[in-house]
Motif scaffolding. Structure first.
Motif, PDB file in Angstrom:
ATOM      1  N   ARG A  88     -37.964  32.095  62.658  1.00  0.00           N
ATOM      2  CA  ARG A  88     -38.504  31.258  63.498  1.00  0.00           C
ATOM      3  C   ARG A  88     -37.524  29.891  63.574  1.00  0.00           C
ATOM      4  N   LEU A  89     -36.659  29.792  62.591  1.00  0.00           N
ATOM      5  CA  LEU A  89     -35.830  28.623  62.425  1.00  0.00           C
ATOM      6  C   LEU A  89     -34.765  28.889  63.706  1.00  0.00           C
ATOM      7  N   ALA A  90     -34.471  27.488  64.183  1.00  0.00           N
ATOM      8  CA  ALA A  90     -33.488  27.436  65.025  1.00  0.00           C
ATOM      9  C   ALA A  90     -32.114  28.243  64.535  1.00  0.00           C
ATOM     10  N   PRO A  91     -31.276  28.854  65.349  1.00  0.00           N
ATOM     11  CA  PRO A  91     -30.190  29.436  64.917  1.00  0.00           C
ATOM     12  C   PRO A  91     -29.159  28.458  64.394  1.00  0.00           C
ATOM     13  N   ASP A  92     -28.900  27.157  64.855  1.00  0.00           N
ATOM     14  CA  ASP A  92     -27.863  26.274  64.639  1.00  0.00           C
ATOM     15  C   ASP A  92     -28.638  25.559  63.171  1.00  0.00           C
ATOM     16  N   VAL A  93     -29.947  25.531  62.861  1.00  0.00           N
ATOM     17  CA  VAL A  93     -30.406  25.016  61.789  1.00  0.00           C
ATOM     18  C   VAL A  93     -30.263  26.268  60.798  1.00  0.00           C
ATOM     19  N   ARG A  94     -30.658  27.390  60.865  1.00  0.00           N
ATOM     20  CA  ARG A  94     -30.809  28.348  60.169  1.00  0.00           C
ATOM     21  C   ARG A  94     -29.357  28.616  59.205  1.00  0.00           C
ATOM     22  N   ASP A  95     -28.374  28.271  60.138  1.00  0.00           N
ATOM     23  CA  ASP A  95     -26.738  28.570  59.430  1.00  0.00           C
ATOM     24  C   ASP A  95     -26.523  27.429  58.485  1.00  0.00           C
ATOM     25  N   ARG A  96     -27.205  26.390  58.643  1.00  0.00           N
ATOM     26  CA  ARG A  96     -27.052  25.100  57.787  1.00  0.00           C
ATOM     27  C   ARG A  96     -27.844  24.799  56.598  1.00  0.00           C
ATOM     28  N   VAL A  97     -28.962  25.780  56.596  1.00  0.00           N
ATOM     29  CA  VAL A  97     -29.849  25.296  55.287  1.00  0.00           C
ATOM     30  C   VAL A  97     -29.837  26.729  54.463  1.00  0.00           C
ATOM     31  N   GLU A  98     -29.995  26.372  53.019  1.00  0.00           N
ATOM     32  CA  GLU A  98     -30.710  27.486  52.457  1.00  0.00           C
ATOM     33  C   GLU A  98     -32.123  27.952  52.589  1.00  0.00           C
ATOM     34  N   VAL A  99     -32.219  29.432  52.775  1.00  0.00           N
ATOM     35  CA  VAL A  99     -33.565  29.865  53.079  1.00  0.00           C
ATOM     36  C   VAL A  99     -34.020  30.640  51.839  1.00  0.00           C
ATOM     37  N   VAL A 100     -35.528  30.289  51.536  1.00  0.00           N
ATOM     38  CA  VAL A 100     -36.156  30.976  50.679  1.00  0.00           C
ATOM     39  C   VAL A 100     -37.230  31.717  51.574  1.00  0.00           C
ATOM     40  N   THR A 101     -37.462  32.728  51.618  1.00  0.00           N
ATOM     41  CA  THR A 101     -38.365  33.531  52.323  1.00  0.00           C
ATOM     42  C   THR A 101     -39.752  33.699  51.683  1.00  0.00           C
ATOM     43  N   GLY A 102     -40.863  33.292  52.365  1.00  0.00           N
ATOM     44  CA  GLY A 102     -42.143  33.498  51.614  1.00  0.00           C
ATOM     45  C   GLY A 102     -43.070  32.393  51.853  1.00  0.00           C
ATOM     46  N   SER A 103     -44.203  32.474  51.166  1.00  0.00           N
ATOM     47  CA  SER A 103     -45.116  31.267  51.406  1.00  0.00           C
ATOM     48  C   SER A 103     -45.087  30.390  50.297  1.00  0.00           C
ATOM     49  N   HIS A 104     -45.160  29.163  50.434  1.00  0.00           N
ATOM     50  CA  HIS A 104     -45.197  28.061  49.414  1.00  0.00           C
ATOM     51  C   HIS A 104     -46.615  28.089  48.884  1.00  0.00           C
ATOM     52  N   ALA A 105     -47.329  29.243  48.969  1.00  0.00           N
ATOM     53  CA  ALA A 105     -48.576  29.125  48.110  1.00  0.00           C
ATOM     54  C   ALA A 105     -48.364  30.078  46.859  1.00  0.00           C
ATOM     55  N   GLU A 106     -47.206  30.393  46.733  1.00  0.00           N
ATOM     56  CA  GLU A 106     -46.871  31.531  45.720  1.00  0.00           C
ATOM     57  C   GLU A 106     -45.997  31.040  44.753  1.00  0.00           C
ATOM     58  N   PRO A 107     -46.250  30.855  43.495  1.00  0.00           N
ATOM     59  CA  PRO A 107     -45.485  30.511  42.444  1.00  0.00           C
ATOM     60  C   PRO A 107     -44.123  31.071  42.417  1.00  0.00           C
ATOM     61  N   ALA A 108     -43.966  32.661  42.534  1.00  0.00           N
ATOM     62  CA  ALA A 108     -42.768  32.961  42.511  1.00  0.00           C
ATOM     63  C   ALA A 108     -41.759  32.400  43.677  1.00  0.00           C
ATOM     64  N   VAL A 109     -42.461  32.274  44.902  1.00  0.00           N
ATOM     65  CA  VAL A 109     -41.452  31.640  45.820  1.00  0.00           C
ATOM     66  C   VAL A 109     -40.944  30.270  45.368  1.00  0.00           C
ATOM     67  N   LEU A 110     -41.839  29.326  44.970  1.00  0.00           N
ATOM     68  CA  LEU A 110     -41.558  28.051  44.444  1.00  0.00           C
ATOM     69  C   LEU A 110     -40.279  28.325  43.357  1.00  0.00           C
ATOM     70  N   ASP A 111     -40.668  29.164  42.414  1.00  0.00           N
ATOM     71  CA  ASP A 111     -39.686  29.544  41.514  1.00  0.00           C
ATOM     72  C   ASP A 111     -38.157  29.807  41.996  1.00  0.00           C
ATOM     73  N   GLN A 112     -38.272  30.046  43.254  1.00  0.00           N
ATOM     74  CA  GLN A 112     -36.933  30.394  43.707  1.00  0.00           C
ATOM     75  C   GLN A 112     -36.195  29.158  44.387  1.00  0.00           C
ATOM     76  N   ALA A 113     -37.209  28.487  45.011  1.00  0.00           N
ATOM     77  CA  ALA A 113     -37.065  27.339  45.712  1.00  0.00           C
ATOM     78  C   ALA A 113     -36.534  25.969  44.795  1.00  0.00           C
ATOM     79  N   LEU A 114     -37.191  25.553  43.843  1.00  0.00           N
ATOM     80  CA  LEU A 114     -37.122  24.444  43.282  1.00  0.00           C
ATOM     81  C   LEU A 114     -36.110  24.224  42.285  1.00  0.00           C
ATOM     82  N   PRO A 115     -35.469  25.256  41.609  1.00  0.00           N
ATOM     83  CA  PRO A 115     -34.307  24.880  40.737  1.00  0.00           C
ATOM     84  C   PRO A 115     -33.484  24.322  41.469  1.00  0.00           C
TER      85      PRO A 115
END
Length: 296
Positions: free
Chosen positions: A35-62
């Protein structure tokens, strides 16, 4: 590194683009990267999942310097306050674990309101949770989003009617999501602020619903009239659409708070966005209306 939740929504998508324009490093949490625009997806780091999940935040916040926190709406949630509380608790715990220094939350204006106010009260409870996380926290606090009016495109285009459960002659506070994204970007990139607080952000106009309909008429080039609905009509419509009693009460409580002046104190001191209602009608509503099947 700035972490952005809900990056495909109206606020998040505009915010990510603003941050990239400023050459910021951005990491997004998204359920469906497609669902990310292609020009955005190529320029950001992507963590896949819901931010209601602790494990997903543990990937995203370091390594993150700042976090934009937005609780996604869930019309199927039986209890909006519990929905917000669940997200906020997970966020606060993760912020503590990873030592994230700055957090900006997308919240509601009206802090200090003590009566039930549905999703607005839920947002205030979220702010309390995140303010206790140990991070510097700012609740970016808004009234009614102009973009919510896009849900009435059918009525506006086919019948020339705008409806809200608020008095026709009382100023109704609104704000454009583009201005929310701009204010969020400023907070996330500055980070000289400390402590906890809320930042009210309102649009520059003080229009009544009757005046909003007049502006719509002028900018769309066709008549639009305001028709207020009663809380009973609002509740009946929601029940017909399948909403449960709790969801109906949460929604009607919001409009009771509107009528009672929940935003008045913040409106007097708020930072004002640059997007006036006429500009929004001309650029956003107008483009959507002209693409609507009822437009002719």
């Amino acid at each position: 590194m700035i972490v952005v939740t809900a990056p495909t929504g109206q606020i998040g998508s505009a915010l990510v683009r603003r941050l990239l324009e400023q050459d910021e490093q951005v990491r997004v949490i998204v359920r469906d990267p497609g669902r990310l625009a292609p020009d955005v997806r190529d320029r950001v780091e992507v963590v896949t999942g819901s931010h209601a999940e602790p494990a997903v935040l543990d990937q995203a916040l370091p390594g993150a310097d700042a976090l934009l926190w937005l609780v996604p709406p869930d019309r199927s949630a039986p209890d909006v306050r519990e929905h917000y509380r669940r997200y906020a608790t997970v966020a606060a715990d993760a912020v503590r674990r990873h030592g994230t220094k700055h957090v900006v939350g997308i919240s509601s204006a009206g802090h200090g309101w003590t009566e039930p106010a549905g999703v607005l009260s839920a947002a205030f409870a979220m702010d309390d949770e995140l303010a206790g996380s140990g991070a510097a926290y700012r609740a970016l606090s808004m009234p009614f989003y102009m973009e919510n009016l896009l849900g009435q495109l059918d009525s506006i285009c086919s019948a020339g009617v705008l409806s809200l459960a608020v008095p026709a002659d009382r100023p109704f506070a609104t704000v454009a999501t583009a201005d929310i994204a701009e204010a969020a970007a400023a907070l996330l990139t500055d980070r000289s602020w400390r402590g906890q607080g809320d930042v009210p952000l309102f649009g520059p106009d003080r229009l009544t619903p009757d005046q909003m309909a007049e502006v719509m008429s002028k900018e769309l080039g066709r008549p639009v009239a305001y028709r207020p609905v009663t809380l009973e009509e609002l509740a009946a419509g929601m029940r017909t659409a399948g909403a449960g009693d709790r969801a109906v009460r949460d929604t009607t409580d919001v409009f009771v708070a509107h009528a009672g002046g929940i935003y008045d104190a913040d409106w007097a001191v708020a930072q004002l966005g640059s997007t006036g209602f006429a500009t929004w009608c001309r650029t956003v509503l107008g483009s959507r209306a002209r693409a609507h099947p009822a437009w002719s």
